[in-house]
Design a protein around this motif. Structure first.
Motif, PDB file in Angstrom:
ATOM      1  N   UNK A  48     -57.783 -99.292   7.542  1.00 37.32           N
ATOM      2  CA  UNK A  48     -59.030 -99.149   8.283  1.00 37.32           C
ATOM      3  C   UNK A  48     -60.067 -98.460   7.405  1.00 37.32           C
ATOM      4  N   UNK A  49     -61.329 -98.812   7.635  1.00 35.37           N
ATOM      5  CA  UNK A  49     -62.433 -98.160   6.938  1.00 35.37           C
ATOM      6  C   UNK A  49     -63.548 -97.843   7.908  1.00 35.37           C
ATOM      7  N   UNK A  50     -64.379 -96.878   7.522  1.00 39.55           N
ATOM      8  CA  UNK A  50     -65.552 -96.523   8.305  1.00 39.55           C
ATOM      9  C   UNK A  50     -66.679 -96.203   7.343  1.00 39.55           C
ATOM     10  N   UNK A  51     -67.852 -96.783   7.593  1.00 37.21           N
ATOM     11  CA  UNK A  51     -68.991 -96.556   6.704  1.00 37.21           C
ATOM     12  C   UNK A  51     -69.785 -95.328   7.143  1.00 37.21           C
ATOM     13  N   UNK A  52     -70.749 -94.949   6.342  1.00 40.12           N
ATOM     14  CA  UNK A  52     -71.586 -93.802   6.671  1.00 40.12           C
ATOM     15  C   UNK A  52     -72.386 -94.061   7.937  1.00 40.12           C
ATOM     16  N   UNK A  53     -72.594 -95.333   8.261  1.00 37.74           N
ATOM     17  CA  UNK A  53     -73.318 -95.690   9.478  1.00 37.74           C
ATOM     18  C   UNK A  53     -72.391 -95.810  10.685  1.00 37.74           C
ATOM     19  N   UNK A  54     -71.093 -95.636  10.458  1.00 47.49           N
ATOM     20  CA  UNK A  54     -70.145 -95.660  11.570  1.00 47.49           C
ATOM     21  C   UNK A  54     -69.507 -97.008  11.827  1.00 47.49           C
ATOM     22  N   UNK A  55     -69.795 -97.991  11.018  1.00 50.84           N
ATOM     23  CA  UNK A  55     -69.172 -99.300  11.200  1.00 50.84           C
ATOM     24  C   UNK A  55     -67.704 -99.224  10.776  1.00 50.84           C
ATOM     25  N   UNK A  56     -66.859 -99.803  11.586  1.00 46.58           N
ATOM     26  CA  UNK A  56     -65.418 -99.741  11.320  1.00 46.58           C
ATOM     27  C   UNK A  56     -64.849-101.132  11.051  1.00 46.58           C
ATOM     28  N   UNK A  69     -61.965 -92.433  12.536  1.00 40.02           N
ATOM     29  CA  UNK A  69     -63.146 -91.683  12.938  1.00 40.02           C
ATOM     30  C   UNK A  69     -63.506 -90.699  11.830  1.00 40.02           C
ATOM     31  N   UNK A  70     -64.743 -90.149  11.938  1.00 36.21           N
ATOM     32  CA  UNK A  70     -65.205 -89.149  10.975  1.00 36.21           C
ATOM     33  C   UNK A  70     -65.701 -87.920  11.722  1.00 36.21           C
ATOM     34  N   UNK A  71     -65.739 -86.782  11.017  1.00 35.52           N
ATOM     35  CA  UNK A  71     -66.371 -85.618  11.619  1.00 35.52           C
ATOM     36  C   UNK A  71     -67.891 -85.758  11.478  1.00 35.52           C
ATOM     37  N   UNK A  75     -67.589 -85.838   6.069  1.00 38.98           N
ATOM     38  CA  UNK A  75     -66.761 -85.560   4.900  1.00 38.98           C
ATOM     39  C   UNK A  75     -65.271 -85.568   5.200  1.00 38.98           C
ATOM     40  N   UNK A  76     -64.919 -85.715   6.453  1.00 44.32           N
ATOM     41  CA  UNK A  76     -63.519 -85.759   6.847  1.00 44.32           C
ATOM     42  C   UNK A  76     -63.288 -87.015   7.677  1.00 44.32           C
ATOM     43  N   UNK A  77     -62.236 -87.727   7.339  1.00 46.70           N
ATOM     44  CA  UNK A  77     -61.899 -88.937   8.073  1.00 46.70           C
ATOM     45  C   UNK A  77     -60.525 -88.762   8.709  1.00 46.70           C
ATOM     46  N   UNK A  78     -60.386 -89.283   9.907  1.00 49.24           N
ATOM     47  CA  UNK A  78     -59.135 -89.203  10.639  1.00 49.24           C
ATOM     48  C   UNK A  78     -58.635 -90.611  10.955  1.00 49.24           C
TER      49      UNK A  78
END
Length: 114
Positions: A48-56, A69-71, A75-78
């Motif tokens: 899975x990936x998530x961009x700075x804009x929140x696209x997954x 998800x990100x904080x 800078x932290x990804x879960x």
């Protein structure tokens, strides 16, 4: 230079859950995307990936079971992993892409077994 610290791997029974986290630190992070890949014997595959804009984006094999998800600082990804299956067993690697390079974490083992 970007440093990545992963946590949260372990042993879980089929149907159980685990949560992986990856914290990025360093000067001038400028993160564009964060994600998780996994490697069983063989090649490393996208989870899975998530961009700075929140696209997954998710691998078909984990859709509906895993959530990335990100904080708020970005800078932290879960990676929340539910309904785990034995075939999810692998070493999971955090991946961060910024405007300069791609970085990998050291890997954390996830084992799904009864």
């Amino acid at each position: 230079q970007v440093q990545l610290v992963e946590s949260g791997g372990g042993l879980v029974q089929p149907g159980g859950s685990l949560r992986l986290s990856c914290a990025a630190s360093g000067s001038g992070l400028s993160i564009r995307a964060m994600g998780w890949y996994r490697q069983a014997p063989g090649k490393r595959d996208l989870v899975a990936t998530i961009t700075r804009d929140g696209a997954t984006n998710y691998a078909d094999s984990v859709k509906g079971r895993f959530t990335i998800s990100r904080d708020s600082a970005g800078n932290t990804v879960h990676l929340q992993m539910n309904s785990l299956k034995p075939e999810d067993t692998a070493v999971y690697y955090c991946n961060v892409v910024n405007y300069y390079s791609t970085y990998w974490g050291q890997g954390t083992q996830v084992t799904v077994s009864s």
